[in-house]
Design an enzyme around this catalytic site. Structure first.
Site, PDB file in Angstrom:
ATOM      1  N   ASP A  91       7.188 -10.257  21.213  1.00 13.31           N
ATOM      2  CA  ASP A  91       6.358 -11.350  20.212  1.00 13.31           C
ATOM      3  C   ASP A  91       5.015 -11.076  19.226  1.00 13.31           C
ATOM      4  OD1 ASP A  91       5.835 -13.699  19.122  1.00 13.31           O
ATOM      5  OD2 ASP A  91       5.507 -14.811  20.812  1.00 13.31           O
ATOM      6  N   HIS A  98      -1.143  -6.993  28.223  1.00 16.49           N
ATOM      7  CA  HIS A  98      -0.397  -6.336  28.512  1.00 16.49           C
ATOM      8  C   HIS A  98       0.075  -5.363  27.620  1.00 16.49           C
ATOM      9  CE1 HIS A  98       3.548  -8.543  29.343  1.00 16.49           C
ATOM     10  NE2 HIS A  98       3.483  -7.167  28.908  1.00 16.49           N
ATOM     11  N   ASP A 101       0.606  -2.057  27.619  1.00 14.52           N
ATOM     12  CA  ASP A 101       1.964  -1.393  27.751  1.00 14.52           C
ATOM     13  C   ASP A 101       3.119  -1.507  27.367  1.00 14.52           C
ATOM     14  OD1 ASP A 101       0.187  -0.673  30.023  1.00 14.52           O
ATOM     15  OD2 ASP A 101       0.416  -2.639  31.255  1.00 14.52           O
ATOM     16  N   ARG A 107       6.881   2.710  21.522  1.00  9.21           N
ATOM     17  CA  ARG A 107       6.042   4.390  21.430  1.00  9.21           C
ATOM     18  C   ARG A 107       7.073   5.142  22.083  1.00  9.21           C
ATOM     19  NH1 ARG A 107       3.679   9.114  22.890  1.00  9.21           N
ATOM     20  NH2 ARG A 107       2.985   8.233  24.812  1.00  9.21           N
TER      21      ARG A 107
END
Length: 151
Positions: A91, A98, A101, A107
């Site tokens: 979302d 977090h 994270d 990534r």
């Protein structure tokens, strides 16, 4: 960075993740595609995995909850070559505690060149690809070469 070829197997190892607001949409997508997904190995973060278990008969390995480190567990598996596809209905309009994270997971998926679906449209395109059920060659970073050059 130098690259090497990794063969993604025909039976994919798929990670399933969804933010709270996106869980109903991911669950519906999984139900709609349950037969096709049942041919692959599935894992999910904690709450998402529990909901999938309740709503389907799919075999799913559960990590811990995303905010408790589940996103990082999946990221570690990606970097080891143990995840082939990431389906992460996230979302982008709601910040989560977090969030670092989440960004790290996206990534690392990009670094290791694995397909990522961040919404239902992307997930449908991935599933519709003729490559979904085939062995596929991917170029990934040559980490061993990188380590040797650093020493």
């Amino acid at each position: 960075m130098k690259t090497v070829t990794r063969l993604m197997p025909a039976i994919k190892r798929i990670a399933l993740v969804a933010h709270d607001n996106c869980k109903p949409e991911l669950l519906q997508w999984i139900q709609d595609n349950q037969t096709r997904l049942s041919r692959h190995e599935l894992c999910a973060t904690g709450t998402t995995g529990a909901l999938i278990n309740q709503m389907t008969n799919l075999q799913i390995e559960r990590m811990i909850s995303g905010p408790m480190g589940g996103d990082q567990q999946i990221g570690a598996r990606i970097s080891r070559g143990d995840i082939d596809i990431l389906i992460f209905f996230w979302d982008p309009l709601n910040a989560v505690p977090h969030d670092p994270d989440v960004k790290a997971l996206l990534r690392i998926a990009s670094v290791w060149n694995i397909p990522v679906a961040t919404n239902r449209a992307c997930a449908e395109f991935l599933l519709a690809s003729p490559l979904f059920d085939q062995e596929v060659a991917l170029e990934i970073p040559d980490y061993q070469d990188y380590l040797q050059r650093r020493t």
